[in-house]
Design an enzyme around this catalytic site. Structure first.
Site, PDB file in Angstrom:
ATOM      1  N   ARG A   1      -1.225  -4.725  -6.276  1.00  0.00           N
ATOM      2  CA  ARG A   1      -0.873  -6.147  -6.320  1.00  0.00           C
ATOM      3  C   ARG A   1       0.500  -6.325  -6.937  1.00  0.00           C
ATOM      4  O   ARG A   1       0.752  -5.896  -8.067  1.00  0.00           O
ATOM      5  CB  ARG A   1      -1.898  -6.935  -7.160  1.00  0.00           C
TER       6      ARG A   1
ATOM      7  N   HIS B   1       3.180  -7.586   1.755  1.00  0.00           N
ATOM      8  CA  HIS B   1       2.532  -8.505   2.697  1.00  0.00           C
ATOM      9  C   HIS B   1       1.446  -9.306   1.991  1.00  0.00           C
ATOM     10  O   HIS B   1       1.005  -8.947   0.898  1.00  0.00           O
ATOM     11  CB  HIS B   1       1.916  -7.723   3.861  1.00  0.00           C
TER      12      HIS B   1
ATOM     13  N   HIS C   1       0.834  -1.196   0.000  1.00  0.00           N
ATOM     14  CA  HIS C   1       0.000   0.000   0.000  1.00  0.00           C
ATOM     15  C   HIS C   1       0.878   1.260   0.000  1.00  0.00           C
ATOM     16  O   HIS C   1       1.954   1.267   0.612  1.00  0.00           O
ATOM     17  CB  HIS C   1      -0.905   0.031   1.233  1.00  0.00           C
TER      18      HIS C   1
ATOM     19  N   GLU D   1      -1.566  -0.150   8.248  1.00  0.00           N
ATOM     20  CA  GLU D   1      -2.555  -1.021   8.861  1.00  0.00           C
ATOM     21  C   GLU D   1      -1.894  -1.920   9.904  1.00  0.00           C
ATOM     22  O   GLU D   1      -0.664  -1.914  10.065  1.00  0.00           O
ATOM     23  CB  GLU D   1      -3.244  -1.884   7.794  1.00  0.00           C
TER      24      GLU D   1
END
Length: 310
Positions: free
Chosen positions: A191, A171, A97, A114
């Protein structure tokens, strides 16, 4: 009395989703390929409705926009945080991200830092977190050569594990995982790799290789879990899983009555285990609510595990 906003989750069907959100939490999911529960959320892609009270039927984003005084009059253009429960029946893509700067410039969005707490997992369940490239050139070479076995940092996980994932961290959640996720309110995912999976028409999913290379942090530096703080509360324990510039997450394991103070603009609360009462109202695992800034303390009673994100 201040405001507590009880929210209705939004569910997302995913090719990797399953039915644990129904089996573990009793949610009325749309299908047996349901991958995500968004709650509390004010993101336009999953805006929760308020279930009861003064703002019943309104969305959380509308209440945030029109009653900023309930959220400490914070200046954020949009509600800043989002909580999910993720059921990974199959592997998610390997992804990364962007940070606020890159996401703002290229996606007109917040970035996405996150964290994950493992609610449950099957035996031998894996996770991908970080990579072994020492330089950007090594990262690019591994991606170009499809050498993900050597590139990715992959390991076994167990129930109760916690991971903090700053933007820029490669991740992937792997099959057999049930994850609580607290994050910035962003839906931007790049992605890197998707195992060459094909859909029913024989097409692979879109990748975002250039963006992934742009935003990936090299080298990878894991979060130091030694920073976590644990203390005894009136009946149970509180563990600060992470405190960062973007979010703070506390896990309360309660064994009876506890009064939890609120000195934040808001608290995003999720009951992840057990049952009891909140301000006299019966609650059970799978319930989510927002404590507004005018509610200075909240009475909890029962045997339950509670996540509070601020």
């Amino acid at each position: 009395m201040g405001h507590i906003l009880w929210v209705e989750p939004v569910f997302k069907e995913m090719i990797w989703g399953g039915k644990q959100l129904k089996e573990k939490y009793g949610y009325a999911i749309p299908s047996d390929q349901t991958g995500e529960c968004w709650a509390p959320s004010a993101h336009p892609n999953g805006d929760n409705k308020i279930k009861e009270g003064e703002f019943k039927g309104q969305t959380l984003s509308k209440v945030f926009d029109e009653h900023r005084e309930l959220f400490g009059n914070i200046k954020d253009k949009q509600f800043p945080l989002l909580v999910k429960i993720i059921d990974a029946c199959n592997d998610l893509s390997v992804q990364v991200h962007p940070n606020d700067e890159y996401a703002g410039l290229h996606e007109n969005s917040l970035g996405k830092t996150e964290c994950w707490y493992v609610l449950d997992c099957k035996e031998d369940t894996k996770m991908v977190m970080g990579h072994h490239a020492k330089t950007k050139e090594e990262l690019v070479k591994a991606i170009e050569n499809d050498d993900y076995d050597q590139l990715l940092n992959k390991f076994d996980i167990k129930k109760g594990d916690f991971f903090y994932i700053p933007s820029g961290t490669i991740h992937a959640i792997c099959k057999g995982s049930l994850i609580y996720e607290a994050q910035q309110s962003s839906d931007i995912t790049y992605r890197v790799y998707d195992y060459h999976r094909k859909d029913k028409d024989g097409n692979e999913r879109q990748l975002h290789v250039k963006q992934s290379i742009d935003v990936t942090t090299v080298p990878y530096k894991p979060y130091d879990l030694a920073k976590q703080v644990e203390e005894t509360i009136e009946n149970g324990t509180r563990k600060e899983l992470v405190s960062s510039n973007y979010l703070t997450l506390n896990k309360y394991d309660m064994t009876g009555y506890n009064k939890v103070k609120n000195d934040k603009p808001f608290q995003l609360v999720s009951i992840i285990e057990g049952q009891g009462t909140v301000e006299g109202k019966e609650v059970k695992k799978g319930d989510h609510f927002v404590v507004c800034s005018d509610q200075k303390e909240v009475d909890f009673d029962g045997t339950m595990t509670v996540m509070i994100c601020t």
